[in-house]
Each structure stands twice: as C-alpha cells, then as structure tokens.
Write a protein that holds these residues in place. Structure first.
Motif, mmCIF file in Angstrom:
data_model
loop_
_atom_site.group_PDB
_atom_site.id
_atom_site.type_symbol
_atom_site.label_atom_id
_atom_site.label_comp_id
_atom_site.label_asym_id
_atom_site.label_seq_id
_atom_site.Cartn_x
_atom_site.Cartn_y
_atom_site.Cartn_z
ATOM 1 N N ALA A 83 0.751 -1.149 -0.028
ATOM 2 C CA ALA A 83 -0.042 0.070 -0.044
ATOM 3 C C ALA A 83 0.813 1.183 0.170
ATOM 4 O O ALA A 83 0.592 2.271 -0.829
ATOM 5 C CB ALA A 83 -1.046 -0.045 1.185
ATOM 6 N N VAL A 84 2.015 1.357 0.685
ATOM 7 C CA VAL A 84 2.913 2.387 0.960
ATOM 8 C C VAL A 84 3.517 2.521 -0.560
ATOM 9 O O VAL A 84 3.637 3.815 -1.025
ATOM 10 C CB VAL A 84 4.019 2.190 2.016
ATOM 11 N N LYS A 85 3.936 1.597 -1.237
ATOM 12 C CA LYS A 85 4.527 1.627 -2.659
ATOM 13 C C LYS A 85 3.644 2.136 -3.474
ATOM 14 O O LYS A 85 3.923 3.018 -4.353
ATOM 15 C CB LYS A 85 5.048 0.175 -2.853
ATOM 16 N N LYS A 90 4.255 5.517 -5.835
ATOM 17 C CA LYS A 90 3.898 5.551 -7.051
ATOM 18 C C LYS A 90 2.684 6.617 -7.731
ATOM 19 O O LYS A 90 2.903 7.259 -8.574
ATOM 20 C CB LYS A 90 3.224 4.097 -7.727
ATOM 21 N N ARG A 91 2.042 7.176 -6.616
ATOM 22 C CA ARG A 91 1.129 8.020 -6.628
ATOM 23 C C ARG A 91 1.496 9.406 -5.964
ATOM 24 O O ARG A 91 0.681 10.343 -5.517
ATOM 25 C CB ARG A 91 -0.313 7.775 -6.300
ATOM 26 N N LEU A 361 4.879 6.301 13.782
ATOM 27 C CA LEU A 361 3.817 6.515 13.104
ATOM 28 C C LEU A 361 4.092 7.296 11.857
ATOM 29 O O LEU A 361 3.232 7.978 11.370
ATOM 30 C CB LEU A 361 2.516 6.790 13.806
ATOM 31 N N GLY A 362 5.182 7.506 11.291
ATOM 32 C CA GLY A 362 5.605 8.064 10.178
ATOM 33 C C GLY A 362 5.576 9.538 10.236
ATOM 34 O O GLY A 362 5.574 10.387 9.258
ATOM 35 N N ALA A 363 5.905 10.250 11.427
ATOM 36 C CA ALA A 363 6.034 11.521 11.756
ATOM 37 C C ALA A 363 4.689 12.298 11.776
ATOM 38 O O ALA A 363 4.039 12.337 12.476
ATOM 39 C CB ALA A 363 7.243 12.066 11.193
ATOM 40 N N ALA A 436 8.209 7.952 3.006
ATOM 41 C CA ALA A 436 7.916 7.056 1.457
ATOM 42 C C ALA A 436 7.714 8.475 0.776
ATOM 43 O O ALA A 436 7.383 9.586 1.156
ATOM 44 C CB ALA A 436 7.064 6.306 1.515
ATOM 45 N N GLY A 437 7.918 8.338 -0.577
ATOM 46 C CA GLY A 437 7.436 9.373 -1.523
ATOM 47 C C GLY A 437 8.283 10.291 -1.626
ATOM 48 O O GLY A 437 9.502 10.515 -1.235
ATOM 49 N N ARG A 438 7.580 11.472 -2.139
ATOM 50 C CA ARG A 438 8.314 12.796 -2.017
ATOM 51 C C ARG A 438 8.653 13.438 -0.781
ATOM 52 O O ARG A 438 9.307 14.328 -0.598
ATOM 53 C CB ARG A 438 7.703 13.872 -3.210
#
Length: 538
Positions: A83-85, A90-91, A361-363, A436-438
């Motif tokens: 889901a993270v990917k 990807k989006r 929790l991803g900050a 993750a991502g940008r």
C-alpha cells in the motif's frame, strides 16, 4: 406566507441536523475501520499513549488499508509495504500534501516548518535546496565531519560511560550544526543544544494533547478565547523561542558567509539561494532549522536503541565484534572503506531501524489532493494518509518473530537505505522508518553513514552490558517501553560500556588527541582547517 417561512425553517434545521449527524460517520465506500459515533467518529478511541500499538491492532483487524473518522477529518492508515509503495511512492504527485495543522504548523511554527508545509511551490523550493546538501554525492563529502565527531563521542564514552545518551546526542547534534551552519557543538552542556532538545519535548507534548487534536478536527473551536484554549498561548510562546534560536543560527551563518569566514556548509548555498529566490530570513531560518531538528534527534534516538539491543542480545554483539576483528583488526578503528566488508554490522544498523523505528507512525501524515480509488475503496480528497511504520516493520509475514532483534534478516541485503526505499519491489524494502514518496527523509544518505560509523566503532572499542542494581544483579530494560512523540526512542535505561582492552582504549584516546591537535582551535574547539574532501559551495 408565515406558513412558507415556517416550512423553510424546518427544512433548514433538518438539513443542518443531517449534516451534523453525518460528521464522524464513515461512508460505505471508504476503507473499513472501527465503529464510529456521531460527530466524533473514532476520536474517543484514539489512545493517549503508545498509539502505535492500537494502530497495529486495527491493521490486523481491518486490513492493510483502513480509515479513521476524526471529527470533520478522515485519516487513512497504510499498514502494508504494498500500500505504501502503490500510493505514497507511485502516486506521490497527489499523495505528498499535508492536512492543515493549526497548533503544530500555524501556531508552533508560524507556517514555516518545512516538515508540515503543504505540497506547494514554497515546499518544493525548500526541498530542492535541502537536496543540494543531502544528496548522496554531498553526503560522501561530509564524512570527515562525521569522523571527528565520532572520535569525540568514543573518547567521551571511554571517560564518562554512564552518560552515554548525552554523548550520542552531542555527536548527532554537532555533526548537524557543522553540516548546516559551519560550527560544531563541542559539549553536551551547550545552551543552544539544550534549548533545541527541550523544544522537541515541548513541541511533542503540545501536539499530542487532546485539545490540539480537537482544534484540528473541529476548526470552529479556534474561535474560543485564549483562557479556554491554553494550548494556543503555549504554542505561540514556543514559536517565539524557537524562531529566535533558528534566526540566531541563520543570521550568524549568513554573516560569516558574507565575511568569507564560514566552514563549508549548507548555509553557504542558502545565502546564495536567498538572493535569487527572494525568501525571507524567517523562512531561511526554518529551512536550516528543520535540518537541525531532523539530524539531531533521529540519529541519536536510533543509536540509543542500538545500545539497548546490544545489551539485550549479547550474542549479536559478539558476532558483530568477531566480524569487525576479522576485517579491521585490533590496531585501527573502522572507516567507510570497510562498510561493504562489514555486512553483519550493516545488518545490525538495518535491524535497529526496523526493530525500534524512531518515526514510529511516520512522523506527520501525508494528505491526498484529489479523490482517489484504491482496491475498491474511495480515499477522499484532503484525507490524511498515515504511513503505519510500526505495523509494517512488525509484520510477522515480512519479519517472522518481529520483536526479536535478528540482523540475520539482512544477511543478503547489500542495498543502501535509499536504494531499498526506491526498490520497485515493495517486499525488498528493508524498513520504513525514513518515510516514503516525495516526503521521504532527505537525510537518509547522511544518516546511514553516521549510523554505520557509530555502530561499527562502538562495537570495535567497547563491550555493552546491562547496568547493575545495588545487589550486583543485571538491570534488564523493557524494549516495549518507549518515549512518546513524533520521534520516539527507548525510555531511559542503564548500561555498562567498558573498553574491550587497554590497547583499544589507547587507540581511542590517541585518535581524539590527534584530531584535537590537527583539526580544532584550542581556544574555541571549532574547526581551524577545512578538512580534505569537504565540498565547498560554488
């Protein structure tokens, strides 16, 4: 006519009631989640401590993508590598935004904190500037800074082992101030460093209060007077002190850049960029201050977790020391040239990041800028999207016996941390601690080198064992007891850190004496030379 007005009034009341009752209710096409109550949704179920455990429990119950209805806002929680990917990576074009954070961004940060900025030109400009400091090429050039700060940390661990957390924090903070501002933090007692870490604690406390959440989820509450919203005044006072600290750092660096007296660092380039981009001193202060925050807290928290893991898993420690002795020997400290030959040490670094993730929790949650569909469910525009780092790192399918510290999980993984994060196969990613991502942490390249040098050199020089109580019995810390906040680490614990031999202790002392003599001004303890390999801005 009166009858018509009466009917209109009744209709308006009914419409208002329907809208009010829809607040907190989960639409049928949203991802599943725990049952809601009118108006508040799932707010009553949000934990005040150890939220990562509840978020993991919900993931096991409702699946890898679930939703929480928090007053007027929606939070979608991603709890699988796939889901993270699929979404954050990807989006990323539509999943790199931030929800409005009234206490955290507007009041505590004056709208200036890069971490919490919405996905807009101002954030993209700041991100581009930060990348110039922290890309892989630049990160390699800063190794001389890392080596010197590491040498002081080892010397301090040798002479004052009981205060090992202080020495670890000074190491990460000094490296960051040198890279960002051109000056180093020579002692843990430095008032500016103390203010920084105290500010971290107050910021975390303010943003975890129930009132901070309520004014985010129910914006009408912002109209309350200050005496009914005490967090507002506290947030403003924190911002005032924090802004003064960051401005002091920035203006000093700006002046030294103009005078040509600054050590090679990020602010050299930031001064030039300010002239072309036209951003204010306040914004420059927070761009550089954001780097100071990230570099000072996360690396030190991870090294602290590493120390705990070594005293809890002595067999891992011995295996790593045997590898280091075989590759490096007894007469010198490990360096970056040894990294690819110290695969088990690298595995310990990766396992520490997985086993005790600092951004648990991803900050800060991402947000989506338009309606999106994923696996049959609607993720609505402006929903927060949380990278559930703890649940993914503790997924028993990805990592059997996830609460066991087992570096063997990474015995064949020779990817850098950045390569693993970018791997198109989500199952091949090592851990999710850097985001993750940008919005992935741009300091990932620097952090990897700081962690490798810290871990390999501590293991080369020292044995790590549990502290002892008054009766001489080992005090075993509980690895499930963590501090609370955006960045977490183990609760304070005792450890005995002793040199592995007199010869290794003397190597540590001599290395630091030489570094002081050759690199530092004896009056200021600041760099008196530009070390070879450090990249000077053009």
């Amino acid at each position: 006519m009166t009858h018509v007005y009466g009917l209109a009034f009744v209709a308006a009341v009914v419409i208002l009631l329907v809208k009010l009752l829809s607040i907190g209710k989960r639409p049928k096409n949203y991802p599943p989640g725990p049952p809601t109550l009118p108006l508040i949704g799932n707010l009553h179920q949000m934990p005040t401590r150890d939220a990562h455990l509840q978020f993991e429990k919900w993931a096991r119950e409702y699946g890898p993508v679930y939703s929480l209805m928090l007053g007027t806002k929606t939070l979608v929680v991603l709890s699988s590598d796939k889901a993270v990917k699929d979404l954050l990576d990807k989006r990323s074009g539509i999943y790199s935004h931030r929800q409005e954070m009234y206490i955290g961004q507007e009041l505590c940060s004056g709208g200036l904190r890069v971490l919490m900025m919405p996905y807009e030109p101002r954030w993209r400009m700041a991100r581009k500037l930060v990348h110039s400091l922290l890309n892989v090429s630049a990160a390699k050039s800063y190794v001389p800074y890392q080596i010197l700060e590491n040498q002081q940390m080892l010397s301090q661990l040798l002479e004052d082992p009981d205060n090992f957390l202080h020495h670890i924090r000074r190491y990460s903070n000094a490296l960051t101030t040198t890279m960002v501002f051109g000056w180093r933090t020579a002692t843990y007692e430095d008032a500016k460093m103390q203010q920084l870490f105290d500010g971290f604690s107050e910021f975390a406390e303010l943003n975890q209060t129930g009132m901070a959440a309520m004014v985010d989820f129910f914006p009408l509450l912002r109209s309350l007077p200050d005496f009914l919203l005490p967090a507002r005044q506290r947030a403003r006072e924190l911002h005032k002190k924090e802004k003064a600290l960051y401005l002091d750092h920035w203006l000093k660096a700006k002046e030294e850049t103009t005078n040509g007296t600054i050590q090679p660092c990020f602010c050299e380039e930031l001064v030039k960029s300010q002239k072309t981009e036209g951003f204010s001193d306040d914004q420059a202060a927070y761009i550089s201050g954001t780097l100071l925050e990230a570099g000072s807290d996360t690396t030190s928290s991870t090294l602290y977790a590493f120390v705990q893991a070594m005293l809890l898993y002595p067999e891992v420690q011995k295996k790593a020391q045997a590898e280091i002795d075989r590759v490096v020997g007894r007469e010198r400290l490990p360096n970056m040239d040894d990294e690819m030959d110290l695969q088990y040490v690298r595995a310990i670094m990766k396992e520490t990041l997985r086993w005790m993730p600092t951004t648990i929790l991803g900050a800060v949650p991402h947000a989506v800028t338009q309606d999106d569909w994923y696996e049959g469910h609607l993720i609505p525009k402006n929903a927060g999207v949380l990278n559930n780092v703890w649940a993914i790192n503790m997924d028993p399918v990805r990592h059997p016996n996830p609460r066991q510290f087992m570096p063997e999980r990474y015995r064949d993984d020779r990817q850098t941390l950045a390569d693993a994060a970018a791997n198109p196969d989500a199952t091949k990613r090592d851990q999710f601690t850097f985001g993750a991502g940008r919005r992935i942490c741009p300091g990932i390249h620097v952090a990897e080198r700081s962690l490798f040098l810290g871990i390999s050199r501590i293991l080369w020089a020292f044995d790590i064992e549990p502290g002892l109580d008054a009766n001489g019995k080992p005090i075993i810390p509980d690895p499930e007891k963590l501090t609370q906040g955006f960045v977490c680490m183990p609760e304070p614990f005792q450890a005995r850190i002793t040199p592995r031999s007199k010869e290794r202790a003397e190597v540590v002392r001599e290395q630091w004496r030489r570094a002081e003599r050759e690199c530092l001004d004896p009056g200021t303890n600041q760099w008196k030379i530009v070390p070879p390999g450090i990249r000077r801005g053009k």
